[in-house]
Design a protein around this motif. Structure first.
Motif, PDB file in Angstrom:
ATOM      1  N   LEU A 275      -1.006  -3.179  -6.325  1.00  0.00           N
ATOM      2  CA  LEU A 275      -2.211  -3.814  -5.775  1.00  0.00           C
ATOM      3  C   LEU A 275      -3.440  -3.179  -6.399  1.00  0.00           C
ATOM      4  N   SER A 276      -4.417  -3.986  -6.692  1.00  0.00           N
ATOM      5  CA  SER A 276      -5.642  -3.399  -7.240  1.00  0.00           C
ATOM      6  C   SER A 276      -6.683  -3.269  -6.132  1.00  0.00           C
ATOM      7  N   ILE A 277      -7.558  -2.301  -6.330  1.00  0.00           N
ATOM      8  CA  ILE A 277      -8.635  -2.028  -5.382  1.00  0.00           C
ATOM      9  C   ILE A 277      -9.947  -2.179  -6.133  1.00  0.00           C
ATOM     10  N   PHE A 278     -10.655  -3.249  -5.854  1.00  0.00           N
ATOM     11  CA  PHE A 278     -11.899  -3.493  -6.585  1.00  0.00           C
ATOM     12  C   PHE A 278     -11.668  -3.382  -8.095  1.00  0.00           C
ATOM     13  N   GLY A 279     -10.586  -3.940  -8.543  1.00  0.00           N
ATOM     14  CA  GLY A 279     -10.336  -3.945  -9.977  1.00  0.00           C
ATOM     15  C   GLY A 279      -9.646  -2.706 -10.504  1.00  0.00           C
ATOM     16  N   TYR A 280      -9.433  -1.727  -9.655  1.00  0.00           N
ATOM     17  CA  TYR A 280      -8.745  -0.507 -10.106  1.00  0.00           C
ATOM     18  C   TYR A 280      -7.273  -0.570  -9.711  1.00  0.00           C
TER      19      TYR A 280
ATOM     20  N   ARG B 177     -14.514   3.289  -0.347  1.00  0.00           N
ATOM     21  CA  ARG B 177     -14.447   2.024   0.400  1.00  0.00           C
ATOM     22  C   ARG B 177     -13.095   1.824   1.057  1.00  0.00           C
ATOM     23  N   THR B 178     -12.048   2.274   0.375  1.00  0.00           N
ATOM     24  CA  THR B 178     -10.710   2.107   0.967  1.00  0.00           C
ATOM     25  C   THR B 178     -10.570   2.889   2.260  1.00  0.00           C
TER      26      THR B 178
ATOM     27  N   TRP C  72       0.829  -1.208   0.000  1.00  0.00           N
ATOM     28  CA  TRP C  72       0.000   0.000   0.000  1.00  0.00           C
ATOM     29  C   TRP C  72       0.861   1.254   0.000  1.00  0.00           C
TER      30      TRP C  72
END
Lengths: 400, 400, 400, 400
Positions: free
Chosen positions: A212-217, A375-376, A166
């Motif tokens: 790292l991806s976040i919900f696909g982003y 959400r993050t 992160w």
């Protein structure tokens, strides 16, 4: 008690709002989160930054330094809100994006003249970017006692070994310096165990393992969220930031205003969502009536307004508390905004998506990406559950 | 009244569960939603499908055809649930994935022998894939009157022009045939206005414009969600599926059981999430106690169980209603599960993500992707709001 | 798997429904919760009970006894639901109201012939009423270890001292016998510490101290909720119910089906609320449209239907589990319905109140009283929080 | 922007807080809502009022009159909050309770000298009480067009006929004057149709039909909520308050600050609930730990704090808006607090009840009564749904 923004704030808000309309929103389509681009910013970013700097909309976040705008938290918060309307782009355009902001603050407060010359000056000038390496994979980040990356003294150097993740921005080559939180005295208490090192990203032994991806982003256009590996990286002792053993206290200091900035940007995200909802509701019809004439849609919009107004006031009051009584005194309130903001903003974005039909989930609109950002926030700088614990203990202490 | 699965269901559930453990879960890491792969399935998919077919775990969904398993909806539903535990892979492994399932049902019910030979046989055999082209960009999909793609009769052919989106699977070259809903009689009532055409994906004038992303996910390994363009595509009149003008009725028939399948798979997704929550809660500690010993975590897990049990019973009862009284009689109940399922499953997934910390949002765990899938269910086959309207009208009709 | 009620259930449901319409609803206005009446039932209750008994709608709850209807839990549950539509009156009309039901079950299972002749026979015949004295003021009732009322052996008698509350029905003189849970062996483990005594309400040393109100409701017409005091009450040893030291196990046995009855009645309360909502929504207009044409009202009604259908299935399945596998095996499910039912039913009643305007809160409609009843269910037989703990532990045990 | 209470506010808050502790809380048990007392205040009320008046804690709400405290809304709001901690008693003790407050404001703004001498002077002196008669049974109160009570001119008099309900305080004989909203020109538009009459409660033809209960509470010690009947009551034309035909505008003016007062008192109710929660949580244990050490309880307390802080800021900002820009400009914000306040405060009270176990529902604690008060706020001065409509229209207007 007075609820009016002061003049300087109002003036800067107007200028930022104009700049957003003229430069930022039109550029959004150029920032597609597209695998073909690698992890680098699109070329337009440099132009946008130049335009902002030229207009003096630059380093607004920074209070303590001659290159900063000298604004209080209460003055800066409503400006951060506006940048939150386009959170992938705008904060960086004004050189006000994390983690650079926090890193610049640390450098301006604790950096030696040499460190400031090498890293702070180009960061303030927008010539380079930085990352902050704190959280580690496979351990519970809510309890700092678990952090394990270690720097062992060896003559005039530290040898740094460990793994972080992160580290926002760390995938891009624009990122030149990493502020790394690491254990320097494993036997000390949690308070005195950690130090911060300034590590060039190109140093031997440093590698950006993956994004790292976040919900696909992937957030490629901001340099992603990196997992970083440090394998026996040799760091000169002169590159310790601040005092050895004071890493923990410095991290706390860094987080206070940072949380406010995050929350204010989230309010901007919510306002953007309301705008999009209303635009859609005044143009699209179903079953013979405009969406905005359906009671359920009205309820969504009304509740969004009620949520936003409450949240903004809470964040502004917290900014005021930090300004007038210090971040320590405002700790309860900082926890409160961290709990309140994602809850409200997620739900507003969810309804904004719903009103747009399936298009709301796609990249044709910014809403799904904004939702993922919101959400993050239930993890960044501590999960909700820890902030609730802090809040409850304060309340209970009045009666114990 | 009896709440026990029958023997055949129990036996198939056991076999599917074993197959998932042996073949599907281990293959999940091979299905990364990775831009480098284009829009095609990874090679392992063919192997998995061969293994499933060999074991007779194939075409379980299909009741009316000699190549199908001959199961009732009530028998099939608990099987669909199991495949939902790995929804990107498992349904396709057993040749039970939408939109192929619905298309095979349509072809088996309404196809001519020639159409069945050309398209149904290879679909049942798993040799080709298909897509369903109904929803259109820029119009409200909840009101079919808005659909505009049109097929104009010209001698022995129709000339098809229009634009569709959310054609799942349509980006892949495995997809050979498109079932296209289009206007054939613009002057007729909504009921008689539409027909379905069978259009080869490689026909002249057909193009897959782009894949739509869902919260950052492209679903590349299932052929994506395509926006399709039809520019004067010439379709022989013999390629109309079923009767001209009956497209609307056929679409309705297609949706009923399809919605049940979706909802049952969502229950599998929720069960997967509960498993992951419990695994984490029994292994990871914070503040000196296992996560599973924290009251808030217990609450999350308990509520998940309560939500799942209720939802599963409602879906099974709906399957039973379709079997015993027909999809028309079950319409209220179908709307009910469409409203209930995403609400419960989204919230369960959200808590499962939270329990995993920031890792829960990444591709290291399936949770964020499952969440995005669940979120789409509030649009697929009609938004919640329309289903609520259907439900309310039924209730009110008792008193009008 | 089969979701149809059996014939006997259907036939009894029809007869109960008719009886409610002919006798119970019209009598509701006579049951005002009015301080002027003392704590006694209005005279009409005796007439209603005679009419029900005459029609064989009597002791439907009782499976094990020649005077009972011999129904399974699965058969009885849908009947209890119907009585829940008028929960202050109907259960008692059919001699199916707690705490008499639980007490009759205990007496039929564990009573000596003499005890049965003295108390069970007149209870079954509807000649007397009873109370159950377990919970105590000033201690946490969710942890039985805290109970302190004590019966000390003295020759052929026990001397009972202590204080109980929430003894439903205990304020009325119709109540002749109290089943009192008390400590008989203070040194034993929680499991073996308690016994149940049968204590005549007019015994020396027994007094009904006061009636407790619930959100302003005294429930006078059902004998209220008494706080009872026992000051050196001498109870012959022959009046111990069942074995000495087995009080705890007997209480557990008593609670299982009792919780199902409560939950089924709550579903009846919710159905009543939906009926009232729909009646209002089809008659009253605001802003030029019937309430039922407003989207928000439709949403309230639709969600109520979705919640009720799920809840009912869960309760029926739990009844079936108790019938087929025993209350012990069904413990997880019993906890689940205890959590699910009040949550759903409270929210449905709240919306039903809202739709009626301020009148919904008054005694002109049954809704506010029903709401208060539903609210109590989050405490009766254990608070939600304890049931959630039970549920979570079951889930986690799969992975420990 | 400044979030500090000014000095006068702080000083009055301190004095009110002391007075509450010394006089009000100890008197609460004397205010049991007991049918035996008829509809009159217990004798101690007169003593409390004398004590308050003596200390200058009197008529704090009134800005425009020499007998008032001359406070702005922003100054008064935090005082109203404190009185809300004991809402059945405290507001009246300080002569700050509705409907007297609104009636005094109307009389001070619009009353003739004769009207002021006859009614305002004794109201300000606390010698009499009043009621406000607006809402009517059997019509939708959210749409004023439905109101039907009518005053027909007959020479020098009006003849008033109609029925009103929810006339708070109207059951008590202390109530001497009724401000009655009635139709004076049935043919006029809604705006010009109504007038307000000052009607002595003992006038011929006036009768207090019954007291309405709210969730079982009669509110007898504040004179209840009356249904009033007016049968040909003759009212001298000189007793019209303000201009004929201006009733509607006057009612609007009356509601603005009134809604703020209600909301501020609700915040006091919520703070009382948090205090009670924390007291209980620091004293009572279950399963071997203090309640306050259970994560779920901490969550309840934390969320209460987050909700309260946001809500208070929103109400204070609204007060400031009324002071600085007028009630008309603040209309959106007034609707926002009307929506936000009951939602937050109900949920806080619900959790406070839950933490107390079944005792929380009884009259042994103020919580259930406070909950019922909070619940009424979703109807008083317009239901939530209407306020949401107002809010949504404002938002949408920006884009129309």
């Amino acid at each position: 008690m007075d609820f009016e923004y002061d003049e300087r704030t109002q003036e800067l808000r107007a200028r930022l709002t104009d700049f957003m309309a003229e430069f930022v929103y039109p550029a959004e389509p150029l920032f597609a989160d597209d695998a073909t681009s690698g992890w680098e910013r699109p070329a337009v970013m440099a132009e946008l930054r130049a335009a902002a700097r030229e207009r003096g909309l630059w380093n607004l976040f920074l209070p303590h330094h001659s290159d900063g705008a000298g604004l209080t938290n209460l003055q800066y918060a409503p400006l951060a809100e506006i940048t939150g309307r386009s959170p992938e782009i705008a904060p960086e355009v004004f050189n006000c994006n994390p983690p650079d902001t926090g890193n610049m603050e640390l450098l301006s407060l604790f950096g030696t003249p040499a460190q400031q010359e090498r890293w702070l000056r180009p960061l303030l000038a927008g010539e380079i970017k930085s990352a902050f390496c704190m959280t580690e994979p496979d351990v519970s980040s809510s309890d700092p006692a678990n952090l394990g990356a270690q720097a062992v003294r060896d003559g005039d150097e530290y040898v740094l070994t460990g793994r972080k993740w992160w580290s926002t921005g760390g995938m891009s080559e624009d990122c030149r310096v990493l502020v790394v939180m690491c254990v320097t005295d494993p036997d000390a208490s949690t308070r005195d165990r950690f130090s911060m090192l300034l590590v060039p990203r190109e140093a031997a032994g440093v590698s950006a393992v993956r994004g790292l991806s976040i919900f696909g982003y992937d957030h490629r256009t901001s340099g992603g969220h990196a997992e970083m590996s440090f394998d026996g990286v040799r760091v000169p002792a002169a590159d310790v930031l601040g005092e050895v053993g004071k890493g923990s206290a410095m991290a706390q200091a860094r987080l206070g205003p940072g949380r406010i900035h995050h929350c204010m940007r989230m309010i901007g995200m919510a306002e953007r969502a309301v705008d999009l909802m209303c635009e859609r509701a005044t143009r699209r019809s179903t079953f013979g009536r405009l969406l905005g004439e359906h009671g359920v849609v009205q309820q969504w919009i009304a509740d969004a307004r009620v949520q936003i107004e409450q949240l903004r006031l809470l964040v502004l009051r917290t900014a005021w508390l930090i300004d007038t009584r210090g971040a320590r005194e405002a700790r309860r309130d900082i926890s409160a905004i961290k709990v309140a903001a994602p809850q409200a903003v997620e739900s507003i974005l969810d309804r904004a998506i719903q009103i747009h039909g399936a298009a709301g989930m796609t990249a044709d609109l910014p809403l799904a990406m904004l939702w993922a950002q919101a959400r993050t926030m239930r993890f960044i700088d501590g999960p909700d559950e820890v902030h609730r614990m802090v809040l409850a203990k304060r309340e209970l202490a009045r009666f114990a």
